[in-house]
Design an enzyme around this catalytic site. Structure first.
Site, short mmCIF file in Angstrom:
data_model
loop_
_atom_site.label_atom_id
_atom_site.label_comp_id
_atom_site.label_asym_id
_atom_site.label_seq_id
_atom_site.Cartn_x
_atom_site.Cartn_y
_atom_site.Cartn_z
N ASN A 103 14.05 56.25 11.29
CA ASN A 103 14.87 55.71 10.57
C ASN A 103 15.73 56.59 9.90
O ASN A 103 15.73 57.29 9.71
CB ASN A 103 13.12 56.17 9.61
N CYS B 204 17.46 55.38 5.62
CA CYS B 204 17.23 55.47 3.50
C CYS B 204 18.10 56.10 3.62
O CYS B 204 18.87 56.81 3.67
CB CYS B 204 15.88 57.22 3.96
N THR C 199 17.42 49.40 3.91
CA THR C 199 17.48 49.26 2.86
C THR C 199 20.05 49.53 2.16
O THR C 199 20.15 50.27 3.09
CB THR C 199 17.53 50.00 1.50
N CYS D 107 22.79 10.95 -8.76
CA CYS D 107 23.12 11.24 -9.36
C CYS D 107 22.81 11.89 -10.77
O CYS D 107 22.35 10.18 -11.24
CB CYS D 107 24.82 11.05 -9.45
N CYS E 198 29.47 18.62 -10.83
CA CYS E 198 30.57 19.28 -9.28
C CYS E 198 31.54 18.30 -9.90
O CYS E 198 32.74 19.23 -9.49
CB CYS E 198 30.28 17.16 -9.12
N CYS F 200 35.26 20.88 -9.32
CA CYS F 200 36.40 20.80 -8.73
C CYS F 200 37.81 20.75 -9.41
O CYS F 200 38.47 21.28 -9.19
CB CYS F 200 35.79 19.18 -8.09
N CYS G 246 25.89 21.33 -7.18
CA CYS G 246 25.20 19.87 -7.90
C CYS G 246 23.67 20.81 -7.69
O CYS G 246 23.36 20.48 -7.03
CB CYS G 246 25.95 18.97 -6.38
C1 LIG Z 1 9.75 50.23 -1.47
C2 LIG Z 1 10.49 50.14 -0.87
C3 LIG Z 1 10.40 51.49 0.09
C4 LIG Z 1 10.90 51.65 1.35
N1 LIG Z 1 10.31 52.89 2.54
C5 LIG Z 1 10.48 53.02 3.95
C6 LIG Z 1 10.33 53.42 4.53
O1 LIG Z 1 9.65 54.33 4.14
N2 LIG Z 1 11.13 53.92 5.64
C7 LIG Z 1 11.74 52.72 6.97
O2 LIG Z 1 12.49 53.02 7.44
N3 LIG Z 1 12.31 51.76 5.32
C8 LIG Z 1 11.84 52.17 4.43
N4 LIG Z 1 11.95 50.55 3.33
C9 LIG Z 1 13.01 49.63 3.93
C10 LIG Z 1 12.67 48.11 4.68
O3 LIG Z 1 11.39 48.76 5.58
C11 LIG Z 1 13.06 47.32 4.95
O4 LIG Z 1 14.51 47.96 6.18
C12 LIG Z 1 13.51 46.97 4.00
O5 LIG Z 1 12.95 46.70 2.56
C13 LIG Z 1 14.37 45.14 4.29
O6 LIG Z 1 13.02 43.95 4.96
P1 LIG Z 1 12.74 43.40 3.29
O7 LIG Z 1 14.04 42.91 2.43
O8 LIG Z 1 11.66 42.29 4.27
O9 LIG Z 1 12.16 43.92 2.19
C14 LIG Z 1 11.63 50.25 1.94
C15 LIG Z 1 11.94 49.55 1.31
C16 LIG Z 1 11.36 49.12 0.23
C17 LIG Z 1 11.33 48.18 -0.74
S1 SF4 Z 2 26.26 17.63 -9.90
FE1 SF4 Z 2 25.63 16.28 -8.83
S2 SF4 Z 2 23.76 15.55 -9.93
FE2 SF4 Z 2 25.63 15.89 -11.17
S3 SF4 Z 2 27.42 15.25 -11.68
FE3 SF4 Z 2 27.65 15.84 -9.70
S4 SF4 Z 2 27.40 14.66 -7.99
FE4 SF4 Z 2 26.02 14.00 -10.29
S1 SF4 Z 3 37.48 19.27 -2.91
FE1 SF4 Z 3 35.91 20.18 -2.73
S2 SF4 Z 3 35.32 20.21 -5.06
FE2 SF4 Z 3 36.66 18.53 -5.23
S3 SF4 Z 3 35.58 17.33 -4.25
FE3 SF4 Z 3 36.16 17.89 -2.27
S4 SF4 Z 3 34.92 19.16 -2.23
FE4 SF4 Z 3 33.94 18.67 -3.49
#
Ligand SMILES: Cc1cc2nc3c(=O)[nH]c(=O)nc-3n(C[C@H](O)[C@H](O)[C@H](O)COP(=O)(O)O)c2cc1C
Ligand code: SF4
Ligand code: SF4
Length: 461
Positions: free
Chosen positions: A132, A135, A201, A345, A351, A355, A412
């Protein structure tokens, strides 16, 4: 039916899904339940130096109706005594010989401390060790975690100490809190690590409470930076994964990569595999939905593999890497325009506004009688009323002015209502690199660029 089994640097598991080192892998009893649910492996919550946690340690980013789009934590490594962890790991591995049990470790940057922890982990019968170096809070201030991961030389040195004594596979876990993820990965290659994993993280402050003006989470009115994870980090993780898998040194080393960061659905999992991962780790999604998530992950991935004709996980790994390109190698003559399906639509006009205000002003609002309506000329009070919808103008794209930026497609709210369609540009394919080689003045001087555009018929508006 697809074969989900993997052999990751010699670590075997019945499917590619491992619980990441985190709260879901805090104890033997928990992982036992996870294995019963079907998880292929688990990376034990990091063990190592003594720590004390604070309470109120998870913040979350909720967006609209989506809870926990991301989680932010100021939790430290395991706060359970190391002997208890080691005993439970031994029991777990004995009970589950077919599952991957990997132990995450973090100790002070001293060779004796690393030698000692590696030996203790090996004595449990664990299948692998994850280092690790990621962290970003609490431990980094003590010179561990991301304080190591951000300095390739430290990564290399400590991994060398580990490799001096390790006889089981060693995975070096990378921190995303660095400008160039490739450098610590190369350090891992140089030090002889058996595999890499990413991402840990991301440093973050998840928010400020507007009532109390305190950071969230607040510990007795004070807070600080913590690690960010969950669905919101997936794009960052995918980019870092692809960077490693397209780097000559890392890719040629043949080190397998365990991918994580936001994996919640089988679709996320498939994307990590396609960009080069050969095992997958999950934390936040399990903290949100529980161990039962594994059923959806395995079923979905396996069905998709069957539909695509992939027999094994190794067949999927890296399949999209040949699509990863640098901007300079993209075809500047490729032309796409937006097409609106008027049957789908709902005339919300998002949109049109997008645009008009942020793109190229090329969507017209056309009234039922065929006239182009002045912007917002319809009665806004009728918005959303079914009886008024037939009388409202509908958005129509002027192909000739559309630059294909894809903003309307992205805003959209109706699935498949706007499609980006390819149209012939009338120009030969050419990349920025080719233009630079053929006539470098064009890419260096605005006047020459103007002439080039006129010559090939590129109209900017
Ligand atoms: C609450 C929490 C605690 C964590 N503790 C550890 C740890 O002890 N060791 C570690 O290597 N990573 C730790 N991590 C990181 C995770 O292993 C992982 O790398 C990270 O959360 C990204 O994956 P995810 O998006 O699926 O959560 C922790 C993450 C979270 C959210
Ligand atoms: S964003 Fe999508 S649903 Fe809304 S007016 Fe434009 S094409 Fe139609
Ligand atoms: S210029 Fe961009 S936002 Fe405008 S119609 Fe074309 S793709 Fe859609």
């Amino acid at each position: 039916m697809a074969d989900l089994r993997i052999d990751f640097a010699g670590i075997k598991s019945p499917n590619p899904f491992w619980l990441a080192s985190a709260p879901p892998t805090n104890s033997g009893a928990q992982i036992h339940r996870a294995f019963e649910a079907g998880w292929g492996g688990a990376v034990w919550k990091t063990i190592g130096a003594p720590v004390l946690n604070v309470s109120n340690r998870y913040g979350a980013w909720h967006y609209g109706r989506q809870r926990m789009l991301a989680i932010n934590n100021i939790e430290l490594i395991s706060d359970r005594p190391i002997e208890i962890n080691l005993r439970e790991i031994t029991e777990l591995k004995r009970t589950w010989p077919d599952r991957a049990v990997i132990v995450s470790a973090m100790v002070e940057s001293k060779p004796e401390a690393w030698h000692d922890i590696v030996r203790q982990i090996e004595d449990t019968g664990a299948d692998g060790i994850e280092l690790n170096y990621g962290c970003p809070h609490g431990m980094s201030e003590r010179g561990m975690g991301s304080a190591i991961g951000q300095v390739p030389e430290y990564c290399e040195q400590i991994t060398r100490w580990v490799m001096e004594v390790a006889s089981i596979p060693v995975i070096m876990k990378l921190t995303p809190n660095i400008t160039n993820i490739v450098l610590p990965a190369r350090a891992g290659v140089a030090a002889g690590a058996n595999a890499l994993s990413l991402i840990n993280t991301i440093n973050s402050i998840v928010g400020v409470d507007l009532e109390t003006l305190e950071l969230t989470p607040s510990i007795g009115a004070k807070g600080g930076h913590g690690g960010y994870a969950g669905p919101a980090v997936k794009p960052i993780a995918l980019n870092m994964l692809a960077s490693l898998c397209t780097d000559e040194i890392v890719a040629n080393s043949g080190l397998p990569i365990s991918g994580m960061g936001g994996i919640t659905t089988w679709q996320d999992a498939a994307q990590f595999l396609l960009l080069g991962a050969s095992s997958l780790q999950v934390c936040t999604a399990v903290m949100h939905y529980g161990y039962r998530l594994i059923e959806d992950l395995c079923d979905g991935l396996s069905n998709w593999m069957d539909a695509k004709g992939f027999a094994t996980i190794a067949d999927v790994t890296g399949k999209s890497l040949n699509r990863v390109s640098e901007f300079k190698d993209l075809d500047l003559s490729y032309r796409a325009v937006a097409r609106i399906d008027h049957d789908k639509c709902i005339k919300c006009n998002l949109c049109y506004v997008a645009c008009n205000d942020s793109a190229h002003q090329c969507i017209d609002l056309v009234s039922p009688n065929g006239e182009i309506a002045a912007p917002m000329a319809y009665d806004v009070r009728s918005n959303g009323k079914q009886d008024a919808i037939h009388t409202r103008p509908q958005p129509v794209v002027r192909d000739e002015d559309c630059v294909g930026c894809r903003l309307c497609y992205n805003v959209c709210p109706v699935d498949d209502c706007i499609e980006m369609v390819e149209l012939p540009s009338g120009r030969e394919s050419v990349t920025w690199s080719e233009i630079s080689q053929q006539n470098s003045a064009v890419t260096e001087d605005w006047e020459e660029m103007k002439k080039y555009r006129e010559q090939v018929g590129i109209h900017i508006h």
